[in-house]
Design a protein around this motif. Structure first.
Motif, PDB file in Angstrom:
ATOM      1  N   VAL A   5     -44.629  32.750   3.279  1.00  0.00           N
ATOM      2  CA  VAL A   5     -44.972  32.452   1.836  1.00  0.00           C
ATOM      3  C   VAL A   5     -44.731  31.396   1.435  1.00  0.00           C
ATOM      4  O   VAL A   5     -43.123  30.908   1.604  1.00  0.00           O
ATOM      5  CB  VAL A   5     -45.125  33.445   0.903  1.00  0.00           C
ATOM      6  N   ALA A   6     -45.592  30.639   1.619  1.00  0.00           N
ATOM      7  CA  ALA A   6     -45.670  28.861   0.857  1.00  0.00           C
ATOM      8  C   ALA A   6     -46.336  28.994   0.160  1.00  0.00           C
ATOM      9  O   ALA A   6     -47.316  28.749   0.102  1.00  0.00           O
ATOM     10  CB  ALA A   6     -45.398  28.011   2.569  1.00  0.00           C
ATOM     11  N   VAL A   7     -45.794  27.663  -0.985  1.00  0.00           N
ATOM     12  CA  VAL A   7     -46.355  26.935  -2.407  1.00  0.00           C
ATOM     13  C   VAL A   7     -46.337  26.008  -2.432  1.00  0.00           C
ATOM     14  O   VAL A   7     -45.640  25.292  -1.715  1.00  0.00           O
ATOM     15  CB  VAL A   7     -45.526  28.095  -2.865  1.00  0.00           C
ATOM     16  N   LEU A   8     -48.260  26.000  -2.123  1.00  0.00           N
ATOM     17  CA  LEU A   8     -48.578  24.242  -1.837  1.00  0.00           C
ATOM     18  C   LEU A   8     -48.048  24.073  -4.077  1.00  0.00           C
ATOM     19  O   LEU A   8     -49.134  24.128  -4.674  1.00  0.00           O
ATOM     20  CB  LEU A   8     -49.756  23.777  -1.806  1.00  0.00           C
ATOM     21  N   LEU A   9     -47.619  22.993  -3.980  1.00  0.00           N
ATOM     22  CA  LEU A   9     -46.999  22.043  -5.228  1.00  0.00           C
ATOM     23  C   LEU A   9     -48.070  20.651  -4.822  1.00  0.00           C
ATOM     24  O   LEU A   9     -47.444  19.931  -3.849  1.00  0.00           O
ATOM     25  CB  LEU A   9     -45.417  21.267  -4.875  1.00  0.00           C
ATOM     26  N   LEU A  10     -48.042  20.203  -6.406  1.00  0.00           N
ATOM     27  CA  LEU A  10     -49.686  18.916  -6.668  1.00  0.00           C
ATOM     28  C   LEU A  10     -48.829  18.503  -7.701  1.00  0.00           C
ATOM     29  O   LEU A  10     -48.181  19.499  -8.066  1.00  0.00           O
ATOM     30  CB  LEU A  10     -51.085  18.856  -5.825  1.00  0.00           C
ATOM     31  N   GLY A  11     -49.471  17.313  -7.298  1.00  0.00           N
ATOM     32  CA  GLY A  11     -47.931  16.281  -9.179  1.00  0.00           C
ATOM     33  C   GLY A  11     -48.307  17.161  -9.988  1.00  0.00           C
ATOM     34  O   GLY A  11     -50.217  17.638 -10.197  1.00  0.00           O
ATOM     35  N   GLU A  12     -48.081  17.241 -11.252  1.00  0.00           N
ATOM     36  CA  GLU A  12     -48.374  17.301 -12.384  1.00  0.00           C
ATOM     37  C   GLU A  12     -48.524  19.342 -12.835  1.00  0.00           C
ATOM     38  O   GLU A  12     -49.194  19.850 -13.535  1.00  0.00           O
ATOM     39  CB  GLU A  12     -49.721  16.912 -13.381  1.00  0.00           C
ATOM     40  N   ASP A  84     -58.789  14.207  -8.518  1.00  0.00           N
ATOM     41  CA  ASP A  84     -59.115  14.247  -6.925  1.00  0.00           C
ATOM     42  C   ASP A  84     -57.280  14.101  -6.244  1.00  0.00           C
ATOM     43  O   ASP A  84     -56.330  14.766  -6.621  1.00  0.00           O
ATOM     44  CB  ASP A  84     -59.568  13.013  -5.985  1.00  0.00           C
ATOM     45  N   PHE A  85     -58.232  15.354  -4.965  1.00  0.00           N
ATOM     46  CA  PHE A  85     -56.475  15.636  -4.329  1.00  0.00           C
ATOM     47  C   PHE A  85     -56.270  14.803  -3.446  1.00  0.00           C
ATOM     48  O   PHE A  85     -56.628  14.761  -2.354  1.00  0.00           O
ATOM     49  CB  PHE A  85     -56.512  17.451  -4.036  1.00  0.00           C
ATOM     50  N   PRO A  86     -54.629  14.967  -2.841  1.00  0.00           N
ATOM     51  CA  PRO A  86     -54.960  14.511  -1.262  1.00  0.00           C
ATOM     52  C   PRO A  86     -55.489  14.833  -0.161  1.00  0.00           C
ATOM     53  O   PRO A  86     -55.296  16.562  -0.100  1.00  0.00           O
ATOM     54  CB  PRO A  86     -53.347  14.828  -0.887  1.00  0.00           C
ATOM     55  N   GLU A  87     -56.142  14.253   0.729  1.00  0.00           N
ATOM     56  CA  GLU A  87     -56.622  15.183   1.894  1.00  0.00           C
ATOM     57  C   GLU A  87     -56.507  15.338   2.713  1.00  0.00           C
ATOM     58  O   GLU A  87     -56.636  16.704   3.112  1.00  0.00           O
ATOM     59  CB  GLU A  87     -57.894  14.263   2.009  1.00  0.00           C
ATOM     60  N   ALA A  88     -54.799  15.530   3.040  1.00  0.00           N
ATOM     61  CA  ALA A  88     -54.451  15.922   3.812  1.00  0.00           C
ATOM     62  C   ALA A  88     -53.554  17.399   3.226  1.00  0.00           C
ATOM     63  O   ALA A  88     -53.616  17.681   4.778  1.00  0.00           O
ATOM     64  CB  ALA A  88     -52.198  14.733   4.101  1.00  0.00           C
ATOM     65  N   ALA A 110     -57.617  26.990  -8.866  1.00  0.00           N
ATOM     66  CA  ALA A 110     -58.880  26.929  -7.976  1.00  0.00           C
ATOM     67  C   ALA A 110     -59.485  25.950  -7.842  1.00  0.00           C
ATOM     68  O   ALA A 110     -60.392  25.741  -7.016  1.00  0.00           O
ATOM     69  CB  ALA A 110     -59.643  27.924  -8.428  1.00  0.00           C
ATOM     70  N   PHE A 111     -59.736  24.450  -8.420  1.00  0.00           N
ATOM     71  CA  PHE A 111     -59.913  23.395  -8.625  1.00  0.00           C
ATOM     72  C   PHE A 111     -59.554  23.211  -7.009  1.00  0.00           C
ATOM     73  O   PHE A 111     -60.104  22.153  -6.483  1.00  0.00           O
ATOM     74  CB  PHE A 111     -59.873  22.743  -9.507  1.00  0.00           C
ATOM     75  N   VAL A 112     -58.459  22.839  -6.573  1.00  0.00           N
ATOM     76  CA  VAL A 112     -57.618  22.414  -5.253  1.00  0.00           C
ATOM     77  C   VAL A 112     -58.437  23.299  -4.095  1.00  0.00           C
ATOM     78  O   VAL A 112     -58.672  22.488  -3.065  1.00  0.00           O
ATOM     79  CB  VAL A 112     -56.384  23.229  -5.032  1.00  0.00           C
TER      80      VAL A 112
END
Length: 324
Positions: A5-12, A84-88, A110-112
């Motif tokens: 299991v991996a959790v993907l983190l983005l800013g904020e 917007d989210f990083p394309e990678a 869900a927006f990601v």
């Protein structure tokens, strides 16, 4: 399978939603005979990320860690509805789905998933405050606004905050059986399964009164929810013919008089269940349902939970007897 299991983190990122995922999937409970997941927190935007609570989170894992995960979870973030989210990161999610992995979002995560194109043609949900935004931004998604989570096979979306617990335990139940899910729920001191959906948590809005011609009648209806009403009576109140009144009401409220009245009665019942100790019969009388059985039927039909279950959720256990 649900081993990695991996959790993907983005800013904020929101710490609570991250904590939920870490608690369900990242805690070693092998001393209780429970399965242990190979768990990692992955950054989609560099080794150090900000949180909306003012502190930072660091992790040594980059996006390449997602390529081996059975499940990738995406917690909420502060401005996910519009950013917007990083394309990678989006491409990593698409690759994961292409190879058969599952992806779970919590709340605005869900927006990601939507930005990655993973919600197109699929049923999904998010926090009740954001469902309209999700529908506007991703018109090809099929929004389920009232549920706690939606399982569409590879894509699982959950509603606000604690609904992430419901969805995560659901995935544990599928992979490891109800005994494991129940044991984790007991450790977390949460129910292994919650009845109903998130409709029961939506705040009661003020009745719409800024209508061109039926605003005064709406206000009158809201003040007299305990009374019987017919379209003929309401039309007379509005000084219109019944046919004209019904047409204007639909145009200005987007619904029928009956459905508007039913919604306001259910909302009032919610308020009374939260704030008073009145009996079900008394609440039924005040809300115009007439008797406890009718109240229970309409309440359950609207919110997916019974009046007594709703009261226990928002007031704690009471001595009231469940209405048959």
């Amino acid at each position: 399978m649900l081993n990695n299991v991996a959790v993907l983190l983005l800013g904020e990122v929101h710490p609570f939603e991250l904590g939920v995922l870490s608690e369900v999937f990242g805690l070693d409970r092998s001393d209780e005979g429970l399965p242990v997941h190979d768990f990692a927190v992955v950054s989609g935007e560099g080794p150090v990320l900000s949180t909306h609570a003012g502190f930072t989170v660091s992790t040594p894992h980059g996006l390449e860690r997602l390529d081996e995960a059975d499940l990738i979870a995406v917690p909420a973030g502060t401005s996910f509805r519009s950013q917007d989210f990083p394309e990678a990161a989006l491409e990593a999610l698409r690759r994961a789905v292409d190879r058969g992995a599952r992806v779970l979002s919590v709340c605005s995560g869900a927006f990601v998933l939507g930005e990655a194109g993973l919600l197109d043609g699929r049923r999904c949900t998010t926090h009740w405050r954001y469902t309209a935004d999700l529908a506007r931004r991703f018109p090809r998604a099929v929004i389920e606004p009232d549920v706690l989570y939606v399982d569409e096979g590879q894509i699982i979306t959950s509603a606000g905050t604690a609904a992430g617990i419901d969805a995560a335990l659901h995935l544990v139940r599928q992979a490891h059986g109800p005994g494991v899910a129940n044991a984790i729920a007991r450790r977390m001191v949460v129910p292994p399964h919650r009845d109903g959906g998130q409709a029961q948590y939506v705040e009661r809005p003020l009745p719409r009164t800024a209508c061109d011609t039926v605003g005064g009648t709406l206000a009158w209806m809201d003040r007299h929810l305990d009374q019987e009403m017919t379209v003929d009576q309401l039309a007379a109140q509005a000084h219109m013919s019944p046919r004209t009144f019904a047409r204007r009401f639909q145009q200005e409220t987007g619904t029928t008089p009956y459905r508007w009245l039913l919604r306001q009665r259910v909302l009032l019942a919610q308020h009374l269940l939260e704030t008073s100790d009145e009996t079900m019969d008394a609440i039924a009388d005040r809300t115009g349902f007439g008797n406890a059985a009718a109240l229970r039927h309409q309440f359950t039909k609207s919110l997916g939970t019974t009046p007594n279950a709703y009261r226990r959720t928002f007031r704690g256990p009471t001595s009231l007897t469940e209405v048959a």
